[in-house]
Motif scaffolding. Structure first.
Motif, PDB file in Angstrom:
ATOM      1  N   LEU A 203       0.819  -1.205   0.000  1.00 20.45           N
ATOM      2  CA  LEU A 203       0.000   0.000   0.000  1.00 20.45           C
ATOM      3  C   LEU A 203       0.856   1.259   0.000  1.00 20.45           C
ATOM      4  O   LEU A 203       0.471   2.280  -0.572  1.00 20.45           O
ATOM      5  N   VAL A 204       2.010   1.203   0.615  1.00 18.63           N
ATOM      6  CA  VAL A 204       2.868   2.381   0.755  1.00 18.63           C
ATOM      7  C   VAL A 204       3.604   2.706  -0.540  1.00 18.63           C
ATOM      8  O   VAL A 204       3.629   3.867  -0.974  1.00 18.63           O
ATOM      9  N   ALA A 205       4.218   1.717  -1.159  1.00 17.33           N
ATOM     10  CA  ALA A 205       5.148   1.991  -2.259  1.00 17.33           C
ATOM     11  C   ALA A 205       4.730   1.437  -3.612  1.00 17.33           C
ATOM     12  O   ALA A 205       5.290   1.836  -4.636  1.00 17.33           O
ATOM     13  N   PHE A 206       3.762   0.528  -3.668  1.00 12.78           N
ATOM     14  CA  PHE A 206       3.361  -0.060  -4.943  1.00 12.78           C
ATOM     15  C   PHE A 206       2.101   0.601  -5.500  1.00 12.78           C
ATOM     16  O   PHE A 206       2.023   0.875  -6.698  1.00 12.78           O
ATOM     17  N   VAL A 207       1.121   0.869  -4.650  1.00 13.91           N
ATOM     18  CA  VAL A 207      -0.090   1.545  -5.118  1.00 13.91           C
ATOM     19  C   VAL A 207       0.237   2.897  -5.759  1.00 13.91           C
ATOM     20  O   VAL A 207      -0.336   3.242  -6.806  1.00 13.91           O
ATOM     21  N   PRO A 208       1.176   3.699  -5.212  1.00  6.62           N
ATOM     22  CA  PRO A 208       1.522   4.951  -5.905  1.00  6.62           C
ATOM     23  C   PRO A 208       2.066   4.741  -7.319  1.00  6.62           C
ATOM     24  O   PRO A 208       1.869   5.599  -8.187  1.00  6.62           O
ATOM     25  N   MET A 209       2.736   3.614  -7.570  1.00  7.62           N
ATOM     26  CA  MET A 209       3.211   3.324  -8.923  1.00  7.62           C
ATOM     27  C   MET A 209       2.023   3.160  -9.870  1.00  7.62           C
ATOM     28  O   MET A 209       2.057   3.608 -11.015  1.00  7.62           O
ATOM     29  N   VAL A 210       0.978   2.505  -9.382  1.00  7.49           N
ATOM     30  CA  VAL A 210      -0.240   2.354 -10.183  1.00  7.49           C
ATOM     31  C   VAL A 210      -0.903   3.715 -10.391  1.00  7.49           C
ATOM     32  O   VAL A 210      -1.369   4.041 -11.494  1.00  7.49           O
ATOM     33  N   GLU A 211      -0.908   4.523  -9.344  1.00  3.58           N
ATOM     34  CA  GLU A 211      -1.516   5.852  -9.448  1.00  3.58           C
ATOM     35  C   GLU A 211      -0.772   6.717 -10.457  1.00  3.58           C
ATOM     36  O   GLU A 211      -1.387   7.531 -11.156  1.00  3.58           O
ATOM     37  N   GLN A 212       0.536   6.570 -10.550  1.00  2.00           N
ATOM     38  CA  GLN A 212       1.302   7.311 -11.546  1.00  2.00           C
ATOM     39  C   GLN A 212       0.791   7.023 -12.954  1.00  2.00           C
ATOM     40  O   GLN A 212       0.803   7.898 -13.824  1.00  2.00           O
ATOM     41  N   LEU A 213       0.331   5.807 -13.169  1.00  4.53           N
ATOM     42  CA  LEU A 213      -0.139   5.374 -14.486  1.00  4.53           C
ATOM     43  C   LEU A 213      -1.627   5.634 -14.699  1.00  4.53           C
ATOM     44  O   LEU A 213      -2.181   5.281 -15.750  1.00  4.53           O
ATOM     45  N   GLY A 214      -2.280   6.215 -13.700  1.00  4.03           N
ATOM     46  CA  GLY A 214      -3.684   6.580 -13.849  1.00  4.03           C
ATOM     47  C   GLY A 214      -4.659   5.655 -13.150  1.00  4.03           C
ATOM     48  O   GLY A 214      -5.877   5.865 -13.252  1.00  4.03           O
ATOM     49  N   GLY A 215      -4.183   4.641 -12.464  1.00  6.89           N
ATOM     50  CA  GLY A 215      -5.064   3.729 -11.751  1.00  6.89           C
ATOM     51  C   GLY A 215      -5.307   4.158 -10.315  1.00  6.89           C
ATOM     52  O   GLY A 215      -4.718   5.127  -9.827  1.00  6.89           O
ATOM     53  N   LYS A 216      -6.161   3.419  -9.641  1.00  8.60           N
ATOM     54  CA  LYS A 216      -6.477   3.702  -8.238  1.00  8.60           C
ATOM     55  C   LYS A 216      -6.721   2.393  -7.502  1.00  8.60           C
ATOM     56  O   LYS A 216      -7.090   1.382  -8.118  1.00  8.60           O
ATOM     57  N   LEU A 217      -6.546   2.446  -6.220  1.00  7.00           N
ATOM     58  CA  LEU A 217      -6.902   1.308  -5.380  1.00  7.00           C
ATOM     59  C   LEU A 217      -8.407   1.254  -5.168  1.00  7.00           C
ATOM     60  O   LEU A 217      -9.034   0.212  -5.321  1.00  7.00           O
ATOM     61  N   ILE A 218      -9.001   2.403  -4.827  1.00  4.56           N
ATOM     62  CA  ILE A 218     -10.430   2.508  -4.518  1.00  4.56           C
ATOM     63  C   ILE A 218     -11.006   3.698  -5.268  1.00  4.56           C
ATOM     64  O   ILE A 218     -10.361   4.749  -5.384  1.00  4.56           O
ATOM     65  N   SER A 219     -12.223   3.562  -5.768  1.00  6.03           N
ATOM     66  CA  SER A 219     -12.881   4.658  -6.470  1.00  6.03           C
ATOM     67  C   SER A 219     -13.157   5.821  -5.518  1.00  6.03           C
ATOM     68  O   SER A 219     -13.161   5.666  -4.294  1.00  6.03           O
ATOM     69  N   ASP A 220     -13.393   6.992  -6.087  1.00  5.88           N
ATOM     70  CA  ASP A 220     -13.606   8.190  -5.266  1.00  5.88           C
ATOM     71  C   ASP A 220     -14.806   8.057  -4.343  1.00  5.88           C
ATOM     72  O   ASP A 220     -14.816   8.643  -3.255  1.00  5.88           O
ATOM     73  N   ASP A 221     -15.819   7.300  -4.772  1.00  6.33           N
ATOM     74  CA  ASP A 221     -16.992   7.139  -3.908  1.00  6.33           C
ATOM     75  C   ASP A 221     -16.823   6.016  -2.888  1.00  6.33           C
ATOM     76  O   ASP A 221     -17.714   5.761  -2.077  1.00  6.33           O
ATOM     77  N   GLY A 222     -15.659   5.339  -2.935  1.00  2.00           N
ATOM     78  CA  GLY A 222     -15.364   4.318  -1.940  1.00  2.00           C
ATOM     79  C   GLY A 222     -16.068   2.987  -2.142  1.00  2.00           C
ATOM     80  O   GLY A 222     -15.996   2.106  -1.283  1.00  2.00           O
ATOM     81  N   LYS A 223     -16.697   2.803  -3.306  1.00  4.53           N
ATOM     82  CA  LYS A 223     -17.513   1.601  -3.504  1.00  4.53           C
ATOM     83  C   LYS A 223     -16.872   0.542  -4.394  1.00  4.53           C
ATOM     84  O   LYS A 223     -17.281  -0.618  -4.361  1.00  4.53           O
ATOM     85  N   THR A 224     -15.885   0.931  -5.196  1.00  5.03           N
ATOM     86  CA  THR A 224     -15.299   0.006  -6.163  1.00  5.03           C
ATOM     87  C   THR A 224     -13.799  -0.103  -5.938  1.00  5.03           C
ATOM     88  O   THR A 224     -13.109   0.911  -5.793  1.00  5.03           O
ATOM     89  N   ALA A 225     -13.304  -1.338  -5.948  1.00  3.00           N
ATOM     90  CA  ALA A 225     -11.872  -1.587  -5.756  1.00  3.00           C
ATOM     91  C   ALA A 225     -11.176  -1.823  -7.090  1.00  3.00           C
ATOM     92  O   ALA A 225     -11.767  -2.366  -8.024  1.00  3.00           O
ATOM     93  N   ILE A 226      -9.945  -1.424  -7.182  1.00  2.00           N
ATOM     94  CA  ILE A 226      -9.054  -1.673  -8.332  1.00  2.00           C
ATOM     95  C   ILE A 226      -9.597  -0.999  -9.589  1.00  2.00           C
ATOM     96  O   ILE A 226     -10.265  -1.592 -10.424  1.00  2.00           O
ATOM     97  N   ILE A 227      -9.269   0.282  -9.695  1.00  2.00           N
ATOM     98  CA  ILE A 227      -9.736   1.123 -10.794  1.00  2.00           C
ATOM     99  C   ILE A 227      -8.626   1.296 -11.835  1.00  2.00           C
ATOM    100  O   ILE A 227      -7.471   1.550 -11.483  1.00  2.00           O
ATOM    101  N   GLY A 228      -8.974   1.167 -13.104  1.00  2.00           N
ATOM    102  CA  GLY A 228      -8.014   1.404 -14.185  1.00  2.00           C
ATOM    103  C   GLY A 228      -7.257   0.147 -14.563  1.00  2.00           C
ATOM    104  O   GLY A 228      -6.083  -0.003 -14.238  1.00  2.00           O
TER     105      GLY A 228
END
Length: 432
Positions: A203-228
């Motif tokens: 969660l600390v160092a790998f999820v930000p790598m996904v975020e750099q590419l435009g993905g997300k762990l959780i949607s903005d509304d908090g209802k959907t996991a693994i976005i992009g």
């Protein structure tokens, strides 16, 4: 068989947690404080606790340390047996569930040395206490806030014909190219790694790598996991190529690079870790610390990054067991308040620990620390690590996905499909 296992676990708990059963509060109070190992912080806190006990002769503090990963398991086991420590600290992603499940007590502001709860908020950076606030109450105070950058051994760079000041990796693609020049193998075994990841901390160092590419762990509304999907597949493909079946540059099966870096044994050139590492280098290897043969550079990003995101920052929060007596809770917050009034001591003597108070972050002590500007600049591009009642389970799901593509030959597409299903089930359980 189940009865035997239960008895065995009970015996183990009793053996380690002896002293945690709460006596009736008729005499002096004994506080059991569990925390992660850190030699520099141990030295400082031992001194501070002695001062506290002298000022408060009716309170005895028993401080117990364990490795960070082991402490997570022990705290969980202890609370499951209703024998949790009086005071403990974990990283927030592993700690939040204790707030969500009502296992920790709200902060006693006056016992901790504050006028009221608003005074606590006024002392810290905005957003920091959000992670430990629930239903308008604060449930922990930050021992430290941490973010990670890249430490570099300059000698190893030069031994491979690289100039560390010019050739350090700015992108993850650079990290591959540089590591290919730094790595030394005996057959398929890596005897020197250029760089390797901190695999337990997805969660600390790998999820930000996904975020750099435009993905997300959780949607903005908090209802959907693994976005992009595309971003996650790019990330998983990168990890697959990094591992033994790809370019063979690193693996979760090797000893953590951060734990090897201080030794300067020519077995790892770069490691991901925090400002606190400087205190550990100084403690473990004073000659290397004073040699000017190490440096710190920012967290890389992908060449195709659509977002400039650095590694998440996370907090270790001191919390108090909600099951202990009110007298003990008051004594516990009194101790915590005493420790946290020594922020500059923790920074100078306690392993370069940053307590996120407004005063400390503006202090000359922090600004004069080597490479503190690198960490502060990266922190300004980062966000708090994801935390929730089931954040530990989400981290495990990401770990399974990464390890499956690196070690088991699973395709990134199949690993993603499994991850999406598992993570959504975890999130749905948390939301229901």
């Amino acid at each position: 068989m189940k009865k035997f296992v239960f008895i065995a676990v009970s015996v183990c708990i009793a053996a380690f947690f002896i002293g945690c059963t709460q006596p009736k509060e008729k005499g002096p109070i004994t506080l059991n404080y569990w925390t992660h190992e850190d030699p520099a912080r141990t030295e400082l806190e031992t001194k501070l606790i002695a001062e506290f006990e002298k000022e408060n002769p009716n309170i005895k503090v028993v401080r117990t340390t364990q490795g960070a990963a082991k402490l997570i398991e022990l705290v969980q086991t202890a609370f499951a047996a209703n024998q949790g420590p009086d005071i403990f600290n974990l990283s927030i992603e592993d700690e939040y569930s204790y707030i969500a499940n009502g296992r920790v007590a709200p902060v006693n502001a006056k016992a901790a040395g504050y006028k009221d709860e608003q005074s606590i908020y006024n002392s810290y950076l905005p957003e920091i206490l959000n992670a430990v606030t629930k239903d308008g109450k604060v449930y922990g105070l930050p021992l430290e806030i941490t973010n990670w950058c890249i430490y570099i051994n300059k000698k190893i760079f030069r031994s491979a014909g690289l100039d560390p000041e010019k050739d350090y990796p700015k992108t993850w693609e650079d990290m591959v190219r540089v590591s290919e020049k730094l790595v030394i193998r005996e057959g398929d075994i890596l005897v020197r790694r250029g760089f390797d990841f901190r695999y337990p901390y997805y969660l600390v160092a790998f999820v930000p790598m996904v975020e750099q590419l435009g993905g997300k762990l959780i949607s903005d509304d908090g209802k959907t996991a693994i976005i992009g999907d595309e971003a996650w597949i790019q990330f998983l493909t990168f990890m697959q190529q990094w591992g033994p079946a790809g370019k063979n540059l690193g693996s979760p099966t090797y000893k953590n690079a951060r734990n090897l870096f201080n030794k300067d044994n020519n077995d790892v050139a770069m490691a991901t870790t925090g400002l606190y590492q400087q205190g550990r280098i100084r403690k473990d290897n004073p000659e290397f610390f004073e040699s000017n043969e190490w440096m710190v550079v920012p967290f890389p990003k992908f060449e195709a990054a659509v977002k400039d995101v650095a590694a998440c920052y996370y907090g270790h929060f001191l919390m108090v067991n909600n099951d202990i007596s009110k007298e003990k809770q008051e004594a516990a917050w009194k101790l915590i308040g005493f420790l946290l009034k020594h922020g500059e001591d923790y920074l100078r003597e306690g392993g370069n620990i940053i307590q996120p108070t407004k005063a400390l972050l503006e202090s000359k002590t922090l600004k004069d620390m080597p490479y503190s500007d690198v960490f502060i600049n990266d922190m300004n591009k980062a966000h708090m690590v994801y935390y929730g009642a089931n954040s530990a389970e989400l981290q495990t799901a990401i770990r399974s996905a990464v390890e499956s593509v690196m070690l088991s030959g699973v395709s990134p597409e199949k690993a993603l499909a499994t991850l999406k299903t598992t993570a959504q089930e975890i999130l749905d359980e948390e939301n229901n």
